[in-house]
Design an enzyme around this catalytic site. Structure first.
Site, PDB file in Angstrom:
ATOM      1  N   THR A  76       0.907  -1.147   0.000  1.00  0.00           N
ATOM      2  CA  THR A  76       0.000   0.000   0.000  1.00  0.00           C
ATOM      3  C   THR A  76       0.937   1.185   0.000  1.00  0.00           C
ATOM      4  O   THR A  76       2.146   1.014   0.130  1.00  0.00           O
ATOM      5  CB  THR A  76      -0.877  -0.034   1.277  1.00  0.00           C
ATOM      6  OG1 THR A  76      -1.764  -1.122   1.171  1.00  0.00           O
ATOM      7  CG2 THR A  76      -1.674   1.239   1.490  1.00  0.00           C
ATOM      8  N   ASP A  95     -10.229  -8.034   1.529  1.00  0.00           N
ATOM      9  CA  ASP A  95     -10.440  -7.241   2.750  1.00  0.00           C
ATOM     10  C   ASP A  95     -11.846  -7.415   3.311  1.00  0.00           C
ATOM     11  O   ASP A  95     -12.130  -6.982   4.433  1.00  0.00           O
ATOM     12  CB  ASP A  95     -10.171  -5.749   2.490  1.00  0.00           C
ATOM     13  CG  ASP A  95      -8.701  -5.386   2.686  1.00  0.00           C
ATOM     14  OD1 ASP A  95      -7.954  -6.220   3.222  1.00  0.00           O
ATOM     15  OD2 ASP A  95      -8.300  -4.277   2.310  1.00  0.00           O
ATOM     16  N   GLY A 103       0.848  -1.133   5.374  1.00  0.00           N
ATOM     17  CA  GLY A 103       1.182  -2.172   6.349  1.00  0.00           C
ATOM     18  C   GLY A 103      -0.005  -3.015   6.782  1.00  0.00           C
ATOM     19  O   GLY A 103       0.060  -3.683   7.818  1.00  0.00           O
TER      20      GLY A 103
HETATM   21  O1  DON Z   1      -7.234  -1.368   3.134  1.00  0.00           O
HETATM   22  C1  DON Z   1      -6.522  -2.101   3.815  1.00  0.00           C
HETATM   23  O2  DON Z   1      -6.523  -2.110   5.024  1.00  0.00           O
HETATM   24  C2  DON Z   1      -5.524  -3.010   3.121  1.00  0.00           C
HETATM   25  N1  DON Z   1      -5.975  -3.296   1.787  1.00  0.00           N
HETATM   26  C3  DON Z   1      -4.194  -2.340   3.123  1.00  0.00           C
HETATM   27  C4  DON Z   1      -3.131  -3.203   2.530  1.00  0.00           C
HETATM   28  C5  DON Z   1      -1.781  -2.788   2.894  1.00  0.00           C
HETATM   29  O3  DON Z   1      -1.569  -1.872   3.644  1.00  0.00           O
HETATM   30  C6  DON Z   1      -0.699  -3.565   2.342  1.00  0.00           C
HETATM   31  N2  DON Z   1       0.562  -2.952   2.648  1.00  0.00           N
HETATM   32  N3  DON Z   1       1.551  -2.969   3.003  1.00  0.00           N
END
Ligand code: DON
Length: 564
Positions: free
Chosen positions: A375, A417, A467
């Site tokens: 992300t 998610d 994260g």
């Molecule tokens: O929206 C969310 O919480 C997840 N899709 C975020 C994914 C994420 O942070 C991956 N990264 N390092």
């Protein structure tokens, strides 16, 4: 006596050097008098700073950075994903935009379960079905319509140039492109240009012609350059070839949503963060409000009491997340109750300094392994003092690994998610239930926590990070580091991180976060540990007394601050 004073002397020395390592004044971020951009890639930060130098505002710069990241940081920067923006203008007015992906109209609650009702392989994570309807382009258009000051085409052009002329790959940029070659080949219906015979290496020029053309359509036609016309057609053709379900109607119907940000208080500061469908704001405010009654500054950074109380609170907050949080347009999220003082006092009253509460006693759940994920977050402050925090994602590294053939970008795998089955953990080990089950048109719960802090003197901190499940606790720790532990921005970003998410029942730490003595004490209280190479990549800005800025770019990757 002599021996005793020598021992004292050594102890003092150790104490001083410990303090120095955390608060060494020579550790500081980039200073800027007027404006600052901190993002995951030096070229994207430079694009944003150039927009600010031309007189663009923080929203202009955010739009330009978002598009630039989709080119120079394709593992997470995106037009095929979604995200959230939290902002505060120079007068202190705040707002947020939700451009999170949505479940397609043809999605079904049990679409990732087999006939026996078990989760069916990795379909919510890999391939065409894993994608939610992308929101990033609509989000940028909405931000522009409301706040943009420079022409739209000027904001998209730097990204077009980077895609068309290419840019030189760094070692980590090349390594990013070389990961998952086999999976990309296996999942895509057409060859993907990014997977070449020879692997990418540092110094190669990376040109993305299809992406340049897609960005050019977005530059010329705005929203229609993505959600209808050729780009939409290419997305739907890609879906049809790979048995995906996103349709032209899904794309035409996609709308971002302006939401009132969540506002809380922490030690006299105002915390402005993202409301549902992110769990980030609710959880962050629960964490801060619950820890406020503990004198953690007195305990000290990384003292066993500080860690014990932080992680005990985290367990309870993440258990709430699993049950109560979801898309407020589909499920009544009890935000007021979750943030109620009395509720939090009662909820935390079982915290005991003599022992850790096992997570099973808080609520049941299961454990899973966390894969490599991506992300990205960026923080911006302009010369007028407007601040924008944006966290945006494809979810996993390169999302679903599906590149839209002819359009040159990867689609997200955000469907994972959702809680694909009640109580079954997703890739971050997070569990969920009804609040976050799949419904057509619903947004999947997120942990992304773009956050702004201010106080009576005005803007103070702009912060956020990638994260997955660790996002919320990384933002939490960064705020504590500044407010309670007196760190400057770079120290607060550099400081080692740890994390507890209720399930699995263990404290995740970066290597050598805690002294062996503190760790032993916490193990005696019943805590378990697991180490992870790195947790989060926080990109943040601190407003210093007098009004100048300190950009803190996370040294864990190639994150960069550019300011003036
Ligand atoms: O929206 C969310 O919480 C997840 N899709 C975020 C994914 C994420 O942070 C991956 N990264 N390092």
């Amino acid at each position: 006596m002599k021996k005793l004073s020598f021992t004292l002397f050594v102890l003092l020395l150790v104490a001083c050097s410990t303090t120095k390592s955390t608060l060494d004044p020579s550790v500081h971020g980039l200073y800027g008098k007027e404006a600052m951009v901190v993002s995951a890639h030096p070229l994207a930060s430079e694009v944003g700073a150039e927009i600010l130098r031309k007189g663009g505002n923080a929203w202009d710069a955010a739009i330009a950075v978002q598009f630039a990241l989709s080119v120079v940081y394709p593992v997470a920067g995106n037009i095929g994903g979604g995200g959230f923006a939290v902002f505060r203008d120079s007068q202190g007015n705040v707002g947020s935009l939700d451009f999170r992906e949505k479940a397609p109209i043809n999605a079904e609650r049990d679409m990732f379960l087999d006939k026996e009702g078990n989760v069916n392989g990795r379909k919510s994570l890999e391939g065409h079905l894993a994608s939610g309807v992308p929101g990033s382009v609509d989000g940028m258009v909405r931000l522009f319509d409301r706040f943009g000051s420079l022409p739209w085409t000027e904001l998209v052009q730097p990204a077009i140039d980077l895609a068309e002329k290419g840019f030189i790959l760094t070692e980590s940029g090349a390594a990013n492109l070389n990961r998952a070659r086999e999976l990309i080949k296996k999942l895509n219906t057409k060859p993907v240009f990014l997977v070449r015979e020879e692997s990418w290496k540092s110094g190669d020029r990376f040109i993305q012609n299809d992406l340049a053309n897609t960005l050019d359509r977005i530059s010329k036609q705005g929203r229609d350059g993505f959600y209808s016309g050729l780009t939409a057609q290419l997305i739907v053709e890609e879906m049809q070839r790979g048995n995906g379900i996103i349709t032209l109607d899904d794309l035409a119907d996609y709308q971002s949503v302006w939401r009132d940000p969540l506002i809380g208080n922490y030690r006299g500061k105002r915390i402005i963060s993202m409301p549902p469908p992110s769990s980030g704001g609710v959880a962050l405010l629960q964490l801060l409000e619950s820890i406020e009654s503990y004198p953690i500054a007195k305990y000290g950074h990384n003292h066993w009491k500080t860690i014990h109380v932080m992680t005990e609170i985290e367990k309870r907050v993440y258990a709430d997340r699993a049950t109560y949080l979801g898309d407020p347009d589909f499920y009544e999220v009890p935000v007021t109750m979750l943030l109620d003082d009395q509720y939090l006092t009662d909820r935390m009253s079982s915290i005991d300094f003599k022992e850790a509460t096992p997570s099973e006693e808080i609520k049941e759940g299961r454990v899973d392994v966390i894969e490599s994920v991506e992300t990205t977050h960026f923080s911006i402050v302009d010369a007028q003092g407007n601040a924008v925090a944006v966290t945006t994602t494809l979810n996993s590294y390169l999302g679903s690994k599906i590149m839209v053939d002819g359009a040159g970008f990867f689609l997200n795998n955000e469907m994972d998610d959702f809680s694909v089955k009640s109580g079954v953990p997703n890739q971050f080990g997070l569990v969920g239930a009804k609040a976050n089950e799949i419904v057509p048109g619903k947004r999947m719960l997120s942990s992304m926590t773009p956050t702004i802090v201010d106080d009576a003197n005005g803007l103070l901190i702009v912060v956020g990070t990638p994260g997955g499940s660790t996002i919320i606790t990384s933002v939490f720790q960064t705020i504590l580091n500044v407010v309670d532990h007196g760190m400057n921005m770079q120290q607060a970003v550099n400081a080692k991180r740890l994390h507890h998410q209720w399930l699995p029942d263990r404290i995740l730490t970066e290597d050598s976060t805690l002294s062996p003595k503190v760790k032993r004490k916490l193990i005696r209280l019943g805590h378990a540990f697991e180490s992870r190479g790195s947790i989060g990549r926080v990109d943040a800005i601190l407003v210093l007394p007098g009004g100048s800025l300190e950009g803190g770019a996370d040294p864990r990757a190639q994150d960069t601050a550019v300011g003036f």
